[in-house]
Scaffold this active site. Structure first.
Site, mmCIF file in Angstrom:
data_model
loop_
_atom_site.group_PDB
_atom_site.id
_atom_site.type_symbol
_atom_site.label_atom_id
_atom_site.label_comp_id
_atom_site.label_asym_id
_atom_site.label_seq_id
_atom_site.Cartn_x
_atom_site.Cartn_y
_atom_site.Cartn_z
ATOM 1 N N ARG A 46 0.823 -1.212 0.000
ATOM 2 C CA ARG A 46 0.000 0.000 0.000
ATOM 3 C C ARG A 46 0.858 1.262 0.000
ATOM 4 N NH1 ARG A 46 -4.207 -2.190 4.282
ATOM 5 N NH2 ARG A 46 -2.224 -2.479 5.331
ATOM 6 N N LYS A 107 -4.169 -18.486 4.081
ATOM 7 C CA LYS A 107 -5.049 -19.640 4.368
ATOM 8 C C LYS A 107 -6.527 -19.274 4.287
ATOM 9 C CE LYS A 107 -3.169 -17.553 7.908
ATOM 10 N NZ LYS A 107 -1.981 -17.503 8.704
ATOM 11 N N VAL A 138 -0.318 -23.177 5.930
ATOM 12 C CA VAL A 138 -0.599 -24.073 7.067
ATOM 13 C C VAL A 138 0.680 -24.326 7.857
ATOM 14 C CG1 VAL A 138 -1.464 -26.331 7.770
ATOM 15 C CG2 VAL A 138 -2.447 -25.210 5.774
ATOM 16 N N GLY A 140 3.050 -22.488 9.247
ATOM 17 C CA GLY A 140 4.276 -21.701 9.063
ATOM 18 C C GLY A 140 5.396 -22.458 8.375
ATOM 19 N N ILE A 142 6.623 -25.415 8.839
ATOM 20 C CA ILE A 142 6.599 -26.888 8.793
ATOM 21 C C ILE A 142 6.140 -27.346 7.405
ATOM 22 C CG2 ILE A 142 5.731 -28.989 9.880
ATOM 23 C CD1 ILE A 142 4.800 -27.277 12.236
ATOM 24 N N GLY A 193 4.760 -10.429 15.543
ATOM 25 C CA GLY A 193 4.427 -10.719 14.136
ATOM 26 C C GLY A 193 3.716 -12.048 13.945
ATOM 27 N N LYS A 211 -6.881 -23.546 8.363
ATOM 28 C CA LYS A 211 -5.764 -24.478 8.116
ATOM 29 C C LYS A 211 -6.245 -25.931 8.189
ATOM 30 C CE LYS A 211 -2.537 -21.147 10.110
ATOM 31 N NZ LYS A 211 -1.981 -20.659 11.369
HETATM 32 P P1 NAP Z 1 1.151 -7.927 7.138
HETATM 33 O O1 NAP Z 1 2.391 -7.793 7.926
HETATM 34 O O2 NAP Z 1 -0.082 -7.245 7.600
HETATM 35 O O3 NAP Z 1 1.490 -7.464 5.627
HETATM 36 C C1 NAP Z 1 0.494 -7.318 4.651
HETATM 37 C C2 NAP Z 1 1.093 -6.561 3.470
HETATM 38 O O4 NAP Z 1 0.105 -6.446 2.461
HETATM 39 C C3 NAP Z 1 1.574 -5.155 3.790
HETATM 40 O O5 NAP Z 1 2.823 -4.921 3.191
HETATM 41 C C4 NAP Z 1 0.517 -4.252 3.167
HETATM 42 O O6 NAP Z 1 1.029 -3.036 2.677
HETATM 43 C C5 NAP Z 1 0.071 -5.096 2.003
HETATM 44 N N1 NAP Z 1 -1.290 -4.762 1.595
HETATM 45 C C6 NAP Z 1 -2.424 -4.861 2.321
HETATM 46 N N2 NAP Z 1 -3.477 -4.455 1.578
HETATM 47 C C7 NAP Z 1 -2.983 -4.090 0.362
HETATM 48 C C8 NAP Z 1 -3.554 -3.584 -0.824
HETATM 49 N N3 NAP Z 1 -4.863 -3.347 -0.914
HETATM 50 N N4 NAP Z 1 -2.742 -3.324 -1.862
HETATM 51 C C9 NAP Z 1 -1.420 -3.538 -1.781
HETATM 52 N N5 NAP Z 1 -0.819 -4.041 -0.672
HETATM 53 C C10 NAP Z 1 -1.591 -4.298 0.380
HETATM 54 O O7 NAP Z 1 0.745 -9.459 6.964
HETATM 55 P P2 NAP Z 1 1.681 -10.736 7.109
HETATM 56 O O8 NAP Z 1 1.753 -11.145 8.537
HETATM 57 O O9 NAP Z 1 2.919 -10.542 6.349
HETATM 58 O O10 NAP Z 1 0.743 -11.842 6.411
HETATM 59 C C11 NAP Z 1 0.609 -11.899 5.014
HETATM 60 C C12 NAP Z 1 -0.147 -13.172 4.667
HETATM 61 O O11 NAP Z 1 0.576 -14.298 5.163
HETATM 62 C C13 NAP Z 1 -1.537 -13.296 5.287
HETATM 63 O O12 NAP Z 1 -2.372 -13.999 4.402
HETATM 64 C C14 NAP Z 1 -1.294 -14.123 6.538
HETATM 65 O O13 NAP Z 1 -2.436 -14.824 6.958
HETATM 66 C C15 NAP Z 1 -0.245 -15.063 6.032
HETATM 67 N N6 NAP Z 1 0.616 -15.658 7.042
HETATM 68 C C16 NAP Z 1 1.211 -14.904 7.979
HETATM 69 C C17 NAP Z 1 2.071 -15.494 8.896
HETATM 70 C C18 NAP Z 1 2.748 -14.698 9.967
HETATM 71 O O14 NAP Z 1 3.383 -15.317 10.845
HETATM 72 N N7 NAP Z 1 2.693 -13.381 9.953
HETATM 73 C C19 NAP Z 1 2.302 -16.884 8.839
HETATM 74 C C20 NAP Z 1 1.664 -17.640 7.846
HETATM 75 C C21 NAP Z 1 0.831 -17.019 6.948
HETATM 76 P P3 NAP Z 1 1.617 -1.875 3.642
HETATM 77 O O15 NAP Z 1 2.789 -2.522 4.333
HETATM 78 O O16 NAP Z 1 2.038 -0.797 2.722
HETATM 79 O O17 NAP Z 1 0.521 -1.522 4.580
HETATM 80 N N1 HSE Z 2 -1.641 -15.862 12.808
HETATM 81 C C1 HSE Z 2 -1.132 -17.140 12.433
HETATM 82 C C2 HSE Z 2 -0.770 -17.925 13.676
HETATM 83 C C3 HSE Z 2 0.075 -16.969 11.547
HETATM 84 O O1 HSE Z 2 -0.667 -17.310 14.749
HETATM 85 O O2 HSE Z 2 -0.615 -19.138 13.597
HETATM 86 C C4 HSE Z 2 0.582 -18.285 10.981
HETATM 87 O O3 HSE Z 2 -0.333 -18.830 10.088
#
Ligand code: NAP
Ligand code: HSE
Length: 446
Positions: A46, A107, A138, A140, A142, A193, A211
């Site tokens: 964004r 997910k 699913v 992280g 693993i 995070g 998941k």
């Molecule tokens: P996050 O830190 O909130 O990052 C989301 C990113 O998407 C940010 O860079 C944001 O931009 C961008 N974004 C959001 N809306 C947008 C839009 N309309 N147009 C362009 N960019 C946009 O999320 P995250 O933790 O990295 O997670 C990302 C994905 O991975 C999610 O589906 C989450 O469920 C999955 N996931 C996360 C983890 C974890 O441990 N965090 C583990 C497994 C899976 P800005 O930075 O500019 O705001």
């Molecule tokens: N929010 C998720 C968790 C991130 O805590 O397991 C990993 O999918």
């Protein structure tokens, strides 16, 4: 060496920045293993001005992330934006329709739209297919999807269960170890995070259910059926529940469990899927799983019990899973996203939970006055549920003012009983003025 696999990275948050760091650190090693370099060409988020702690100067920038799908300098789009619908889904649809590869950690999107996206992927490029992978969605870091889809592919699986949400596991195990407050530990998990953009997805059990539905589809060869997951989160668990579980020899963990029963010649197979906090015996392997760690148990008919365990959330582990998918794609390893083609996934009917037999933990917040305990035990007796143990504990923080009776907590563990009978006992107590709130129900993991 072959030409690089060219990547568009959508989302530069926790996971997106982690992917950039990982490719910077291990790029040469990855190129040798993949047979070609994996090179980010363009990124999108964004806010272009935000400092993300990574160098973006070598990449093109796209303001509208959906345009990444049609760029000529992109082979695979990595979607790390999040959200079941909205821009993430538009990007995913356009990417696969354009015949490009899609890797996602999302997910929610896979649980809600995975079948549609897999069908688009399979039909892409005039039926030659486009790669669609979601290992990071699913558990992280693993490799559990790969483990089920490839390592356990020769087995018929009876049951898949485990700890699927790092945030909840971090909260429960930290509360257990330190006695700290739920809200305070949740804030810490967010700062680290682990939590979703909206942490209600974590603590209400929805993320774990996303998941579980994905794992069940891959493990049982069924269509993803998120709507049939029975979901309860951890928001009602108090320090007193953790203490009472400990006194009984258990820890509390949020468990996702799916099983497929009755599979056989009559075609009457039923799929059961549930996410709920459970009492896990201290000597069970899942009881030792602490912090943001996840663990998945899969029971195969020939492999026996397989245990997959590791970091379930955070930038490094999740980036590791994303890049593993990219390496597979760089090697030309495609194939149906859910192990078998979408058209061959079985639509399994939902199992009736009433038939399941469990030992159950029930916790009641009640008015401290004569007859209340008798009322509860009478309901259990009338429903045919026998009580194995019962603990009554005062609640120093509630009640007693204006002459009202103080509230106390009554916790019990039942002998094994059908869920239908326990539900009947709770129905008999519904609306009773003795109960300050609906009872908390947790099953014992055997
Ligand atoms: P996050 O830190 O909130 O990052 C989301 C990113 O998407 C940010 O860079 C944001 O931009 C961008 N974004 C959001 N809306 C947008 C839009 N309309 N147009 C362009 N960019 C946009 O999320 P995250 O933790 O990295 O997670 C990302 C994905 O991975 C999610 O589906 C989450 O469920 C999955 N996931 C996360 C983890 C974890 O441990 N965090 C583990 C497994 C899976 P800005 O930075 O500019 O705001
Ligand atoms: N929010 C998720 C968790 C991130 O805590 O397991 C990993 O999918």
């Amino acid at each position: 060496m072959a030409a690089p696999l060219r990547i568009a990275l959508a989302g530069l948050g926790t996971v997106g920045a982690g992917v950039i760091r990982l490719l910077e650190a291990n790029g040469a090693l990855i190129a040798r293993r993949a047979g070609r370099p994996i090179a980010i060409t363009v990124v999108s988020a964004r806010d272009r001005a935000k400092d993300r702690g990574v160098d973006l100067s070598g990449f093109a920038w796209e303001d509208d992330l959906t345009l990444l799908a049609e760029r000529a300098d992109v082979d695979v789009v990595v979607e790390l934006v999040g959200g079941a619908d909205g821009p993430a889904l538009s990007l995913a649809r356009r990417t696969l329709a354009a015949g490009k590869g899609l890797v996602t950690a999302n997910k929610a999107m896979v649980a809600h739209h995975g079948m549609e996206l897999a069908a688009t992927a399979e039909a892409a490029r005039d039926g030659r297919g486009a790669p669609f992978r979601f290992e990071a969605a699913v558990a992280g870091g693993i490799p559990v999807i790969k483990g089920l889809r490839e390592g356990a592919a020769a087995n018929s699986l009876a049951r898949i269960y485990g700890i699927l949400n790092g945030t909840c596991n971090y909260i429960l195990s930290t509360m257990e170890d330190t006695g700290r407050d739920f809200a305070e530990v949740l804030k810490e998990a967010q700062a680290l995070g682990y939590a979703e953009a909206d942490p209600a997805f974590d603590i209400e059990g929805i993320d774990a259910a996303h998941k579980l539905a994905i794992l069940a589809a891959i493990g049982f060869g069924a269509g993803v059926d998120f709507t049939s997951v029975d979901i309860a989160g951890i928001t009602r668990i108090r320090a007193a529940d953790i203490a009472q579980a400990a006194a009984l020899g258990y820890v509390i963990r949020l468990i996702g469990l799916a099983d497929c029963q009755g599979r056989g010649a009559d075609g009457a197979a039923r799929l059961f899927q549930r996410v709920q906090p459970c009492l896990v015996p201290r000597d069970h392997p899942l009881a030792a799983v602490d912090g943001p760690t996840n663990a998945v148990v899969a029971e195969g008919d020939f492999s026996g019990r397989l245990l997959f365990q590791g970091p379930g959330a955070g930038d490094g582990p999740t980036a590791s899973a994303v890049v593993a998918d990219l390496i597979d794609i760089a090697r030309g390893d495609t194939g149906p996203p859910f192990s078998v083609p979408v058209a061959e996934l079985e639509p399994l009917a939902r199992a009736d939970p009433g038939d399941r037999r469990n030992r159950t933990y029930l916790r009641f917040a009640v008015a401290d006055r004569p007859g209340v305990l008798a009322e509860i035990t009478a309901a259990m007796r009338d429903a045919g549920v026998s009580i194995e143990s019962l603990i009554q504990q005062g609640r120093p923080d509630a009640g007693g003012e204006d002459g009202a009776p103080a509230e106390v907590l009554v916790a019990m563990v039942t002998h094994e009983a059908p869920e239908r009978a326990v539900a009947h006992a709770l129905d008999l107590l519904r609306g009773s003025p003795s109960l300050a709130e609906p009872p908390l129900v947790m099953r014992l993991l055997e």
